[in-house]
Scaffold this motif. Structure first.
Motif: not given
Length: 814
Positions: A706-708, A713-718
């Motif tokens: 998660i932290i590093r 990651d675009f998909t994760f953040v979005e």
């Protein structure tokens, strides 16, 4: 304290006598009250801070700040300024109260608070203290709010000292007392500012069109209840070895171990050299003079039930073979997944034992078991109460039948006699599983004590499977302390190995099966062999980034890994026709990783919601307060830093509590965050127990990623952005507007650009909010482990990922 109070009251009297000016009032009285009585420190207090707007600059006397709260204090000289303060403790901020010099001071403080976005204000002349909410976010107007008044220093530091310090002291404010008293709650997030409340996503009807053709086989192969399948399937899916990773080079983090649960090393039957340890114990049961007592321990989803069933039905199948010519060993499963808390544990156990006895070839046979089980009782009746009837064989047998039927109807005595006899002829194993379905410690404890009592009384072998955390909660109880258990530790098999076997099995089940589906373009698409699609998925998962994602997100939970794989098979790919065509012509095709990852995050929802996802949201701590929103990320960042390349990976609970308290967060907030980090598998307690301040904590492999990795990651953040509260109204309006444009835009490239812009705005806002906490930590000199900024460290990586997504869209769609 009394000496200090007397000194301050005396100082006030002298200052009042000489009509001291504001500067003297502040230095000799107000400063001392704030620091010596209320416990605020130099790090908390900002003096004469600039307040600017529209070219005009003034200065606020005091601004008290922690990472979670801010209070403005406007000081006036001792004298007539507050001569109209009413006698009441609470007064509405309206009417005559806001007239004159008192009202002017209140309005001035309120205006400063508005310009500085500070929620609470205090106006004081050293003696009288007026405390009020200056800026509200809950739609309650200023004039409908109340001020709390301490009308004299003698009263504030005398009979009302406890109330005064509870309200305004550092510890009281951190605990939320000021917010609760002034606005009725210790939260400031009232509006629905989460994107998933307004936008339901564009994937609600999107599913893999080939999935209905392969659904039954996929469910069979990827079921976490493979134990219900036949023995051949169980054997094919079972993974024995587990080589645990000790260092994750991608995130440069040592993976910590928890402390041992036993003074001696437990047996580890998932390792090759000890794979037969439980089988050996079972086989030795014939020779044992005492019954076995075995504990099967493992974390959530490690496969404890699968291991037990594999042992019974595959590894020891010959041992438990039923014979007609002699007694044979018995394995009696008691699975508490079907237990209802409306019934008693002992009643449930007996009902399960009763059911087994009635269906087993040995126990249900009168001549093989029942007669012998009741022999001593029959002999006693024959020579005693029924002696006079014993010569009438039919009448005597009728009476004996009534005795047996009476026990049969009561269940427990019938079961006791049968098992007591059966245990003398051959080993009986009572297997208690899935006790952890209930978080209620009292229920769990009752199940354990009942099972142990039955096993002890009937001289049968007992096997209990449970999570390590459950054992930790109960190991000091008399129930466990008095019983000598032989521990077995079930280590989770490697996720890629498990998935490889399941893909192989699903391909076998689908081999030669034909079908047709409607492709994305509306055409009918025929498939001669559906197992080919499994081959494509397998090559797209095993040894790839999406396979690593499943491994990381599952965090050793096999059950969760299987669920995620089923989810993306059902919803992760929207154009299998394209995949099959490419594979047929080129003999190779890799399915889009972002589609699979999105489906894993969403589960069966159309838009991300933490409540329904396999992964929690590191950007929202769910405390209901905007200043604490990134507390999960802040604590997790420290834990990951601690588990970095030096390998010293634990932070003690008291250290976490004290560090967070020093920057302004309460113990309850800290405990909530630690509990969430453990619940979402971002972190673990060293002791296997629940999150509390007596535990030590370390980041899991998932927490490290998660932290590093994942927060860039675009998909994760979005996706996680959709269930994150947006505190800033301007940022909220921008994100809402862009989200509307995304839904309305038909051009794929333009839509990707808008999505990238939205993710960047969100990330920048989160970075701004994180810096607020970090600044407080730096100001108070926290240990360097707490001073990491993962959002700043990965900002360039996110920018690159966003650019790559846009460029990929341009290449694919022009």
């Amino acid at each position: 304290m009394k000496k200090l109070v007397d000194d301050l009251v005396s100082t006030y009297a002298k200052l009042s006598l000489h009509s001291a000016n504001e500067a003297e009032t502040r230095k000799k009285l107000i400063d001392r009250v704030l620091e010596q009585v209320l416990g605020w420190t130099d790090d908390d207090i900002s003096y004469e801070e600039r307040v600017s707007e529209d070219g005009s600059t003034t200065f606020a006397d005091y601004i008290i700040r922690t990472a979670d709260i801010s209070i403005l204090i406007e000081a006036k000289r001792i004298g007539k300024a507050f001569s109209l303060v009413p006698d009441k403790k609470k007064v509405k901020l309206s009417g005559s109260f806001l007239q004159g010099e008192t009202g002017s001071a209140i309005k001035q403080a309120r205006e400063y608070c508005r310009k500085k976005s500070i929620p609470f204000a205090v106006v004081t002349n050293g003696s009288q203290w007026i405390i009020f909410p200056a800026v509200r976010t809950d739609s309650v107007s200023f004039s409908d709010s109340n001020a709390i008044i301490f009308d004299s220093i003698e009263r504030a530091l005398g009979e009302e000292l406890t109330e005064f310090t509870d309200l305004l002291s550092r510890s009281g404010v951190i605990e939320g007392n000021l917010a609760v008293q002034l606005i009725g709650r210790n939260t400031d997030q009232f509006e629905e500012r989460r994107l998933n409340k307004f936008f339901k996503g564009g994937h609600s009807k999107r599913e893999n069109p080939i999935y209905p053709l392969i659904e039954n086989e996929v469910i069979t192969a990827f079921s976490d209840s493979i134990i219900s399948s036949d023995n051949e399937l169980l054997d094919k899916c079972y993974v024995k070895n587990a080589d645990r990773t000790k260092f994750d080079s991608r995130i440069q983090m040592h993976l910590q171990k928890r402390e041992p649960l036993f003074s001696t090393q437990p047996k580890r039957p998932m390792r090759k050299r000890e794979s037969g340890s439980l089988v050996d114990s079972i086989n030795a049961a014939y020779k044992n003079h005492r019954s076995l007592a075995i504990l099967i321990l493992g974390t959530v989803g490690t496969g404890k039930t699968t291991f037990l069933q594999y042992t019974r039905r595959v590894a020891s199948s010959k041992y438990f073979e039923k014979r007609k010519d002699q007694a044979y060993p018995h394995w009696i499963d008691i699975d508490f997944r079907s237990f209802s808390k409306n019934e008693s544990p002992i009643g449930f156990i007996y009902s399960q034992l009763f059911e087994y006895i009635n269906t087993d070839d040995f126990f249900k046979d009168y001549n093989r078991s029942i007669r012998s089980a009741y022999k001593s009782e029959i002999d006693a009746l024959k020579s005693g109460p029924l002696f006079l009837l014993s010569k009438d064989e039919k009448e005597f047998e009728k009476k004996i039948t009534e005795v047996i039927m009476s026990d049969y109807e009561k269940k427990a005595p019938y079961v006791d006699k049968q098992l007591n006899y059966g245990a003398k002829k051959s080993p009986i194993f009572l297997v208690i599983d899935n006790v952890d379905q209930f978080e209620d410690d009292e229920t769990q404890s009752q199940i354990f004590s009942d099972a142990i009592a039955i096993a002890s009384r009937l001289n049968i072998n007992l096997i209990i499977a449970m999570r390590e955390s459950t054992y930790v909660n109960h190991r000091a109880s008399p129930t466990f302390d008095a019983f000598d258990f032989d521990p077995f530790h079930i280590e989770p098999p490697e996720i890629p190995s498990v998935l490889s076997r399941r893909f192989f099995l699903s391909a076998q089940l689908l081999s030669g099966k034909k079908g047709s589906f409607t492709a994305l373009n509306g055409a009918n698409f025929d498939v001669d062999d559906l197992s080919v699609f499994i081959d494509i998925v397998k090559s797209s998962v095993l040894g790839t980034e999406i396979g690593e994602r499943i491994d990381v997100l599952a965090n050793h939970d096999v059950r969760l890994a299987l669920r995620m794989t089923r989810e993306f098979l059902a919803r992760g790919y929207t154009d299998p026709a394209k995949a099959l065509r490419k594979y047929k012509s080129e003999n190779k095709y890799t399915l889009p990783k972002q589609e699979a990852f999105r489906s894993i995050l969403l589960g069966n929802q159309s838009v991300y919601s933490e409540q329904f996802s396999v992964i929690g949201n590191p950007f929202d701590s769910r405390l209901g307060r905007s200043n604490g929103e990134l507390l999960r990320l802040f604590v997790l960042g420290a834990l990951v830093k601690q588990s970095g390349s030096n390998g010293g990976g634990y932070i003690d609970g008291p250290d976490i509590r004290d560090n967070l308290k020093s920057i302004g967060f309460s113990e309850s907030d800290t405990l909530d965050v630690l509990g969430d980090l453990c619940h979402f598998r971002f972190a673990h307690t060293k002791s296997h127990g629940k999150a509390d301040f007596s535990s030590s904590y370390f980041a899991s492999r998932l927490g490290g990623h998660i932290i590093r990795n994942l927060i860039s990651d675009f998909t994760f953040v979005e996706n996680v952005m959709m269930d994150t509260f947006i505190a800033d109204r301007g940022c909220w309006e921008r994100l809402k507007n862009i989200s509307t444009q995304v839904q309305e835009e038909r051009n794929i490239v333009n839509r990707i650009k808008l999505r990238a812009e939205r993710a960047e705005i969100f990330y920048e806002f989160m970075l701004t909010e994180y810096i607020k906490i970090l600044n407080e930590a730096q100001k108070r000199g926290l240990d360097p482990v707490w001073l990491t900024n993962p959002l700043e460290e990965l900002k360039s990586t996110l920018d690159t990922n966003l650019q790559n997504a846009v460029q990929s869209a341009i290449r694919n769609y022009g």
